[in-house]
Write a protein that holds these residues in place. Structure first.
Motif, short mmCIF file in Angstrom:
data_model
loop_
_atom_site.label_atom_id
_atom_site.label_comp_id
_atom_site.label_asym_id
_atom_site.label_seq_id
_atom_site.Cartn_x
_atom_site.Cartn_y
_atom_site.Cartn_z
N GLY A 70 0.81 -1.21 0.00
CA GLY A 70 0.00 0.00 0.00
C GLY A 70 0.84 1.25 0.00
O GLY A 70 0.56 2.22 -0.71
N ILE A 73 2.34 1.79 -3.46
CA ILE A 73 1.36 2.33 -4.41
C ILE A 73 1.16 3.83 -4.17
O ILE A 73 1.08 4.62 -5.12
CB ILE A 73 0.03 1.56 -4.30
N ARG A 74 1.10 4.24 -2.89
CA ARG A 74 0.92 5.68 -2.60
C ARG A 74 2.13 6.48 -3.08
O ARG A 74 1.97 7.56 -3.65
CB ARG A 74 0.71 5.87 -1.10
N ILE A 77 1.89 6.80 -6.83
CA ILE A 77 0.88 7.77 -7.26
C ILE A 77 1.41 9.19 -7.11
O ILE A 77 1.17 10.06 -7.95
CB ILE A 77 -0.42 7.59 -6.43
N ASN A 78 2.18 9.44 -6.04
CA ASN A 78 2.69 10.78 -5.76
C ASN A 78 3.98 11.10 -6.52
O ASN A 78 4.59 12.14 -6.29
CB ASN A 78 2.95 10.95 -4.26
N THR A 86 4.66 -4.62 -5.53
CA THR A 86 3.42 -4.91 -4.80
C THR A 86 2.98 -6.35 -5.02
O THR A 86 3.30 -6.96 -6.03
CB THR A 86 2.30 -3.95 -5.26
N PRO A 90 -3.40 -2.75 -7.98
CA PRO A 90 -4.04 -1.47 -7.64
C PRO A 90 -5.51 -1.44 -8.04
O PRO A 90 -5.92 -2.06 -9.03
CB PRO A 90 -3.22 -0.45 -8.46
N THR A 91 -6.29 -0.71 -7.27
CA THR A 91 -7.71 -0.57 -7.56
C THR A 91 -7.91 0.39 -8.74
O THR A 91 -7.01 1.18 -9.06
CB THR A 91 -8.45 -0.02 -6.34
N ILE A 93 -9.57 3.08 -8.81
CA ILE A 93 -9.42 4.46 -8.33
C ILE A 93 -7.94 4.83 -8.25
O ILE A 93 -7.53 5.92 -8.65
CB ILE A 93 -10.09 4.62 -6.95
N GLU A 94 -7.13 3.91 -7.74
CA GLU A 94 -5.69 4.17 -7.65
C GLU A 94 -5.07 4.31 -9.04
O GLU A 94 -4.22 5.19 -9.27
CB GLU A 94 -5.00 3.06 -6.87
N GLN A 97 -5.48 7.68 -10.56
CA GLN A 97 -4.64 8.72 -9.97
C GLN A 97 -3.21 8.69 -10.49
O GLN A 97 -2.42 9.58 -10.18
CB GLN A 97 -4.63 8.57 -8.44
N MET A 98 -2.86 7.68 -11.25
CA MET A 98 -1.50 7.55 -11.78
C MET A 98 -1.43 8.32 -13.10
O MET A 98 -1.68 7.78 -14.18
CB MET A 98 -1.15 6.08 -11.97
#
Length: 854
Positions: A70, A73-74, A77-78, A86, A90-91, A93-94, A97-98
């Motif tokens: 997790g 993945i965060r 994304i950032n 992982t 990833p979902t 939604i995740e 955000q990429m």
């Protein structure tokens, strides 16, 4: 369509923001060309080996930090890392955000090992699906609930604290086999008190290795590296399998990959090892820097060619050949360069931070040295500058207005973090070529000033962290392997005896009143366990106490003796000094200079936690004590055997190891199933003066049983014991034993002035029925019941030392855990016809014990 035209300032601003965020979020990877990754600890051993081999073969470096799937993945994304690893897909939604796209590439599969520490069990333990589930739901709390030949010891569950892929893999499997009682999670909420929660596999492995009775779970390569005992688990087909490359490949054999390299959920496998998972790398498809893209492609190409050859060596499966070929095609075709990055890199020829102002406007004010800046308060220019950027670009979240509150001063590190986040958001806006909010010279100067002032500080911190990480890795690689753990137990006891008169020997009548007023006393024990190899153990135990044991001096009989009643007159003494080590995978040896017991590795097959000396174990074990050696070998899951030689004269130069009292004990243990355990034990005993050393029955039973020919007569004995235990359910376990001692006097016995020739024989019998009911009222509690006959001389050639009647021992106790570390135990025992003399009154003993463990 209207074309967006860059001014010189816009070009420079775009380049500045691109280089700024590259520096701040990837620690200057655009210049240092070191790729950075973060994510799952499950794949860390493999990536660490990749790192070493890749650097050796190519001279190029990359770094990887385990923060959990997790967390990886965060960070991905950032844009804080160049890649993530992982075990979780990833979902949607995740993925949305990429902003630079996503390419998922599988690296292989591996397994989670269930590890344990049972020094007394030399063979691999087997855990059924039901047992594994009940251990991790708190329904099984004692090892004897798993198998009757296992020690009567609490199970200490060690888990991963947070964001752990191993926890997710375990709970995902437990969810399937428990019908949803346990939810799949990286951060499971265990419904029972666990012994310890630790942050990574290495820490869990160390805790399990140090803690007797512990069970935990780690990535299999860590378990093998730490030389831990690994359990065999029952799979869906009913076979018991251990984790290795073959059983992992069988479990993953039917996995199908989609076009995007994802897979369907790995079901409970029919074949192979059940706790398995695949791992993936997460890569962006769009890059701001050509060199970073090239480095990424080179690393990935190496991983899917040379790197895959290392997988099986570390216990990871290889990516299937057809999937591997598709991955290489994707690496060569799915990456591209962002247009803004191309402008910033070539048109403006930016230098690293030190030369950043080569292209700056002439009227940019000189900056304040970072060392002169302490806190950034609301009056500071940088505070106002950042606030203006936040209001214009909505680049920070944290309040309903997407601004920071401005109600306190900020530390430089806090301010720098906010600046990083804001610049990243501004960069993304510019990448879209849809905004032009920083077109003026004044805003450009502010951004440059903020960037320079705080980037140098963060760059310095990053370098220090890198050096610290390298130093930590060096220490871990070169650390001294010996590990010592200190444990302690403190018992507070309130004890009292009840009855009309003290007991006397058969043939006499008691006249002395029993006076056993309530006492309050305690004992303390400090145990230091040291391991040199991970599977051996050096135990040093210091004990002291002032507990009156209610011996014959108080009650007239040793049938009232209590277990754990240490009385050293408050002196601290060396209670135990032993060294235990394995012989192959199935054998154990103990060398005991001080206070050895065969039941340290012989299974006594007694399920209860008794408060009495008699109820603690069969008398067949009690006359074996002192210095010597103990060996035990588990031939297979059903059959084991052991032998011990112990003497109480080992430190006496006049008698030594073989010239004084000794006991030679051997045992065969047969466990045809997880429910039933049977042990047959034989002992040979000799003492020249049994009254001044350990006696025939180990101070159990009547005085005639302990000293059938008197305390000063040389005595030998051939003893036979049969012990068994049967598990009716996970909570209710029955036990029992019978023992027979054939004793003989080895010299003239002088009793009351009468001489008896050598060769006199005496027969001593004992038996008991026991029962244990766990988790009654609370998890971890135990109700113990003992009923039996203490050792009795049923026949003696010296008739005056033969017991005439029969005593019965009744005992009930209840251990209740107030907390994980504090137990209370109320209990009582009743002795009818003490000393096997019907003329004696019944004696009662009451006890209330509080135990504190640390």
């Amino acid at each position: 369509m209207k074309l967006f035209k860059f001014s010189n300032y816009q070009k420079f601003l775009t380049a500045t923001l691109v280089s700024t965020t590259t520096i701040l979020f990837t620690a200057n990877t655009a210049f240092a060309q070191v790729l950075r990754g973060a994510g799952d600890g499950f794949v860390q051993p493999l990536l660490e080996r990749y790192r070493q081999e890749y650097e050796q073969e190519t001279g190029e470096k990359f770094k990887y930090t385990a923060v959990g799937s997790g967390g990886g993945i965060r960070f991905f994304i950032n844009d804080s890392v160049d890649f993530a690893a992982t075990t979780l897909i990833p979902t949607p939604i995740e993925i949305n955000q990429m902003e630079d796209g996503l390419l998922m590439l599988p690296t292989g599969g591996s397994s989670v090992a269930v590890v344990y520490n049972l020094q007394e069990v030399s063979s691999t333990i087997q855990l059924s699906r039901d047992q594994l589930a009940k251990i991790f739901t708190g329904e099984i709390t004692n090892w004897q609930q798993v198998n009757p030949r296992f020690p009567n010891q609490e199970i200490e569950v060690v888990t991963c604290a947070k964001n752990c892929s191993t926890s997710f893999i375990l709970t995902k499997y437990l969810n399937k086999i428990t019908g949803g009682k346990i939810l799949p999670s990286q951060n499971p909420e265990w419904k029972f008190p666990v012994f310890s929660e630790l942050t990574d596999d290495s820490a869990i492995a160390g805790e399990v290795r140090r803690t007797e009775g512990a069970i935990g779970y780690v990535q299999t390569s860590i378990a093998l590296k730490e030389n831990l005992s690994i359990a065999s688990l029952e799979n869906k087909s009913g076979n018991y399998v251990k984790p290795n490359i073959e059983t992992t490949e069988k479990a993953l054999a039917n996995v199908k990959f989609n076009n995007d390299f994802t897979t369907e959920d790995i079901q409970d496998p029919e074949n192979g090892y059940p706790l398995v998972s695949l791992t993936w790398l997460l890569l962006p498809k769009n890059y701001d820097n050509q060199k970073v893209l090239e480095k990424t492609q080179s690393l990935l190409t190496w991983i899917f060619t040379q790197g895959q050859k290392l997988n099986q060596e570390l216990g990871y499966t290889k990516v299937p050949d057809d999937v591997n070929k598709k991955a290489i095609v994707a690496i060569n075709n799915q990456f591209k360069i962002n247009s803004v990055a191309a402008i910033s890199g070539d048109d403006l020829r930016l230098s690293p931070i030190g030369n950043l102002y080569d292209n700056t406007p002439s009227d940019v004010q000189p900056i304040v040295n970072v060392n002169q800046l302490i806190d950034v308060d609301s009056q500071h220019w940088a505070y106002s500058a950042l606030n203006n950027l936040v209001e214009k670009h909505q680049c920070l979240s944290g309040t309903s207005q997407n601004t920071f509150a401005g109600n306190r001063s900020l530390k430089r590190h806090e301010f720098a973090f906010m600046l990083n986040s804001c610049l990243l958001k501004i960069r993304r806006s510019l990448d879209g070529l849809q905004t032009n909010k920083l077109a003026n010279k004044q805003d450009l100067a502010v951004v440059q000033r903020l960037q320079t002032e705080f980037t140098s500080e963060l760059q310095n911190i990053t370098n220090r962290i890198d050096k610290l990480a390298d130093k930590t890795a060096l220490i871990q690689d070169q650390q001294f392997s010996t590990t010592t753990v200190l444990r302690g137990t403190v018992d507070f006891n309130i004890i009292s005896g009840f009855g009309d008169r003290k007991a006397v020997l058969p043939g006499t009548n008691s006249t002395e009143k029993l006076t056993a007023n309530p006492t309050f006393a305690g004992r303390a024990s400090l145990t230091l366990d040291t391991s040199f190899t991970g599977k051996d153990k050096l135990r040093t135990q210091l004990v002291g106490g002032n507990i009156n044991n209610l011996s014959s001096a108080i009650t007239g009989t040793d049938m009232t003796l209590l277990s754990g009643a240490t009385n050293t007159s408050n002196d601290v003494i060396l209670g135990t000094l032993i060294y235990q080590f394995p012989i192959g995978d199935k054998g154990q040896i103990i060398i005991a200079p001080t206070a050895g017991f065969p039941t340290r590795i012989f299974p006594a097959l007694n399920p209860v936690s008794s408060i009495s000396n008699f109820g603690a174990e069969s008398p067949i074990y009690s006359f074996a004590f002192g210095s010597g050696a103990i060996g035990y070998y588990q031939f297979n899951d059903q059959l084991a055997a052991g032998i011990s030689y112990l003497t109480t004269s080992g430190n006496n130069p006049n008698e030594g190891l073989f010239g004084g009292q000794y006991t030679l004990l051997s045992q065969i243990t047969y466990t045809p199933s997880d429910q039933l355990g049977i042990a047959f034990t034989y002992g040979n005993y000799y003492a020249s003066r049994p009254g001044s050393t350990i006696n025939v029955t180990g101070s159990k039973g009547s005085e005639f049983g302990q000293l059938p020919f008197g305390e000063d007569t040389p005595t030998s004995s051939n003893a036979f014991g049969l012990q068994l235990t049967y598990k009716l359910s996970d909570k209710l376990v029955l036990g029992g034993w019978t023992s027979y001692f054939k004793t003989e006097n080895q010299a003239i016995a002088n009793l009351n002035g009468v001489n008896f020739d050598p060769g006199a024989n005496a027969d001593i019998w004992s038996w008991a029925i026991t029962a244990s009911l766990t988790d009654l009222g609370k998890l971890g509690s135990q109700l113990s019941f003992v009923f039996g006959m203490p050792p009795k001389v049923t026949n003696n050639d010296i008739l005056q030392r033969q017991d005439q009647d029969t005593s019965l021992h009744w005992e009930l106790s209840y251990r209740y855990p107030l907390t994980e570390r504090i137990d209370i135990t109320p209990g009582f025992l009743m002795i009818t016809n003490p000393e096997h003399n019907a003329a004696n009154d019944t004696i009662w003993v009451g006890l209330f014990r509080t135990s504190l463990k640390f």
